[in-house]
Design a protein around this motif. Structure first.
Motif, short mmCIF file in Angstrom:
data_model
loop_
_atom_site.label_atom_id
_atom_site.label_comp_id
_atom_site.label_asym_id
_atom_site.label_seq_id
_atom_site.Cartn_x
_atom_site.Cartn_y
_atom_site.Cartn_z
N ARG A 1 0.84 -1.20 0.00
CA ARG A 1 0.00 0.00 0.00
C ARG A 1 0.88 1.25 0.00
O ARG A 1 1.90 1.31 0.67
N TYR A 2 0.43 2.26 -0.74
CA TYR A 2 1.22 3.48 -0.91
C TYR A 2 0.89 4.51 0.16
O TYR A 2 0.27 5.54 -0.10
N THR A 3 1.33 4.22 1.37
CA THR A 3 1.21 5.20 2.44
C THR A 3 2.28 6.28 2.22
O THR A 3 3.25 6.06 1.50
N PRO A 4 2.13 7.45 2.84
CA PRO A 4 3.17 8.49 2.69
C PRO A 4 4.55 8.00 3.09
O PRO A 4 5.55 8.32 2.43
N GLU A 5 4.62 7.19 4.15
CA GLU A 5 5.91 6.69 4.61
C GLU A 5 6.53 5.73 3.59
O GLU A 5 7.73 5.79 3.32
N ARG A 6 5.70 4.87 3.01
CA ARG A 6 6.22 3.91 2.03
C ARG A 6 6.64 4.62 0.75
O ARG A 6 7.66 4.27 0.13
N LYS A 7 5.88 5.61 0.34
CA LYS A 7 6.25 6.35 -0.87
C LYS A 7 7.58 7.06 -0.67
O LYS A 7 8.42 7.10 -1.58
N ARG A 8 7.80 7.61 0.50
CA ARG A 8 9.07 8.26 0.77
C ARG A 8 10.22 7.25 0.74
O ARG A 8 11.30 7.54 0.20
N ALA A 9 10.00 6.05 1.31
CA ALA A 9 11.04 5.02 1.31
C ALA A 9 11.35 4.56 -0.11
O ALA A 9 12.52 4.34 -0.47
N ILE A 10 10.31 4.39 -0.95
CA ILE A 10 10.51 3.97 -2.34
C ILE A 10 11.35 5.00 -3.09
O ILE A 10 12.30 4.64 -3.81
N LEU A 11 11.03 6.27 -2.92
CA LEU A 11 11.76 7.33 -3.63
C LEU A 11 13.18 7.48 -3.10
O LEU A 11 14.15 7.46 -3.87
N ASP A 12 13.32 7.61 -1.79
CA ASP A 12 14.64 7.88 -1.21
C ASP A 12 15.61 6.73 -1.44
O ASP A 12 16.80 6.94 -1.68
N SER A 13 15.11 5.49 -1.36
CA SER A 13 16.01 4.34 -1.51
C SER A 13 16.63 4.30 -2.90
O SER A 13 17.73 3.75 -3.08
N ARG A 14 15.96 4.85 -3.87
CA ARG A 14 16.49 4.88 -5.24
C ARG A 14 17.34 6.11 -5.50
O ARG A 14 18.46 6.02 -6.00
#
Length: 542
Positions: free
Chosen positions: A308-321
């Protein structure tokens, strides 16, 4: 690609008191030393292990040298193993920690190499595992066409024989018990062996195609096998679905692979090994001196886009890349001062074009504009993070991957349990929509990354997709046909939304991208399985 023919001889007719024997003979149009050397290199076991029958838990400790040991995980045979393995694999991917081996739906198999005659044979046995006994002898001999002189054979090809002596659990008690029964009933004891050998035939057919495909790939690319130089390749994300196969493929070609691992040298992650480079994108730390050994850096690191695309998960997806890519690009830019030509092969995805880029029939070449949704933004920022390296003259390839097909992970792994149970159907098909799926087989995506590493002319964005994208309805039909399961009724939209949320379902399940493979084909890459059905049959052993 044209594959060599494999011949099969089963265990029928084995004498009483002897173990059954399975043999498979394979013709390989490559010199025997070249073929044998491939087996001695790291990664051979990974490349030969079918994703439909288990996993490699520990690669051989010392190649094929006597005393070297390896550990496999062996799944249940047939559809049961496929459904159970994919279901538990998907669930394990949702856990915030690594699943311990004991919780896997596989039985451990510990193998030990016992004999080696360089260039001619090697042998391994099962030290512990699900069978009563197992001895696998690999035999190699020159094979080829006659040179005109009777009895003379040119050593330009190899005849390889896999000879397996085995004993199923129970020590043949069923065969002994049924031997006293009259007529056809007396043959009941042979049934378990015949079932077992059907599974062996699936596994060794896969191994044959893998070996032929890898040897062909290395023959087509500059490297030790073709008189070229050995490259040193550093890989971030080496333990992921693509990274595992890429590292094994490159190592099989004689190249040196270094793995970027989070942690400090000598710590729990890096273990102070020469083939490990310590880094931590979150803190901006990287062992630049160790990275300087690399001719090429491949960046596959990034948080999974599933869930699920929670704000926290979206930030982790972007930052990790973005953070990891920027760190590597900056280090490569700094290293450019030594005058050596290096390369950065950076991951990206066809999500770059946006979730609805092909709601019609539009083909998406690499010059198509970026989309505006979240995943498009991630891909755009991900690629932009390589700017420092490009400005410093580092050859940079941006590999935009499609939906990778493997039962070991990704979309196919998630779909298999439903399809195996007979409840599968098209995803994202509703209201007249039938989205395009730009897919690619696991071996071809690893091959394209390796092609980008080894082809010094390739640069800029390149779509890593198969030449024949399909509609979601066609994907379901083909998968159902391969599995011999129904696949007509679409999966209700509320299912993916309940699992992924509205945004996740729109960006992943309902996305429509018809990406073109023309550029990668034009660069000389030859697809192993360009059509969906042959790809699924290979990775599923069907």
């Amino acid at each position: 690609m044209i594959f060599g023919r494999g011949l099969f001889a089963g265990a029928a007719g084995c004498k009483s008191g002897q173990m059954p024997v399975y043999e498979r003979h394979t013709h390989l149009p490559y010199p025997r030393p070249e073929v044998f050397d491939w087996f001695t290199r790291p990664g051979a076991l990974v490349r030969l292990s079918p994703p439909f029958s288990g996993s490699v838990r520990q690669e051989p400790t010392d190649g094929i040298e006597p005393g070297s040991t390896a550990v496999l995980g062996i799944g249940a045979p047939g559809s049961l193993g496929l459904g159970l393995g994919s279901a538990t694999g998907f669930l394990a991917g949702q856990l915030p920690f690594r699943r311990p081996d004991w919780a896997a739906p596989e039985l451990p198999w510990r193998a030990r190499h016992t004999e080696l005659v360089p260039g001619e044979m090697f042998q391994d046995v099962m030290e512990s595992g699900p069978l009563a006994a197992w001895t696998h002898t690999h035999l190699f001999e020159d094979a080829g066409v006659s040179a005109g002189t009777p009895g003379h054979v040119q050593p330009e090809a190899t005849g390889m024989t896999d000879r397996i002596e085995y004993e199923l659990p129970g020590g043949g008690l069923l065969e002994k018990a049924s031997g006293a029964l009259p007529g056809p009933l007396g043959k009941l004891g042979r049934v378990p062996e015949k079932v077992f050998e059907v599974e062996l035939a699936r596994i060794f057919a896969y191994r044959e195609r893998q070996l032929l495909g890898d040897l062909a790939f290395h023959a087509e690319h500059a490297g030790p096998l073709t008189g070229g130089r050995t490259l040193t390749v550093a890989v971030a994300g080496a333990s992921g679905l693509i990274g595992t196969q890429l590292c094994a493929l490159l190592a099989g070609g004689g190249h040196t692979v270094l793995r970027l691992v989070r942690g400090e040298p000598g710590g729990a992650g890096a273990e102070d090994r020469e083939d490990v480079i310590a880094w931590d994108p979150a803190t901006g730390s990287l062992d630049a001196d160790a990275l300087a050994r690399a001719d090429v850096v491949v960046n596959l690191a990034g948080e999974s886009i599933g869930g699920r695309y929670t704000p926290e998960r979206k930030r982790a997806i972007l930052d990790s890349r973005v953070d990891g890519t920027a760190l590597l690009a900056r280090a490569l830019a700094d290293l450019a001062a030594d005058g050596l030509q290096r390369t950065l092969v950076n991951g990206s995805a066809v999500g770059y074009y946006g979730a609805h880029a092909s709601d019609g029939d539009q083909w998406l070449g690499e010059d198509a504009p970026a989309g505006e949704d979240f995943l498009a933004q991630v891909c755009r920022d991900w690629e932009d993070a390589t700017a420092l390296a490009q400005t410093a003259g580092v050859r940079t390839v941006l590999v935009r991957t499609g939906i990778v097909q493997s039962p070991a992970g990704g979309m196919l792994q998630q779909m298999l349990p439903l399809f195996v149970a007979g409840a599968g159907g098209p995803l994202g098909v509703a209201g007249g929509r039938d989205p395009w799926i730009s897919w690619i087989g696991i071996d071809d995506v690893a091959g394209i990354f390796a092609h980008a590493v080894l082809d010094g002319e390739l640069e800029g964005p390149v779509n890593a997709v198969a030449p024949e994208p399909v509609r979601a309805s066609e994907f379901a039909r083909v998968l159902g046909r391969v599995l011999h399961r129904p696949s007509v009724i679409p999966v209700p939209g509320f299912g993916p939304r309940a699992l992924l949320g509205t945004e996740g379902a729109e960006l992943m399940v309902e996305a429509s991208q018809r990406a073109s493979a023309a550029r990668v084909e034009g660069s000389g890459y030859l697809f192993r399985t360009p059509d969906l059905e042959s790809t699924l049959r290979h990775v599923l052993g069907r």
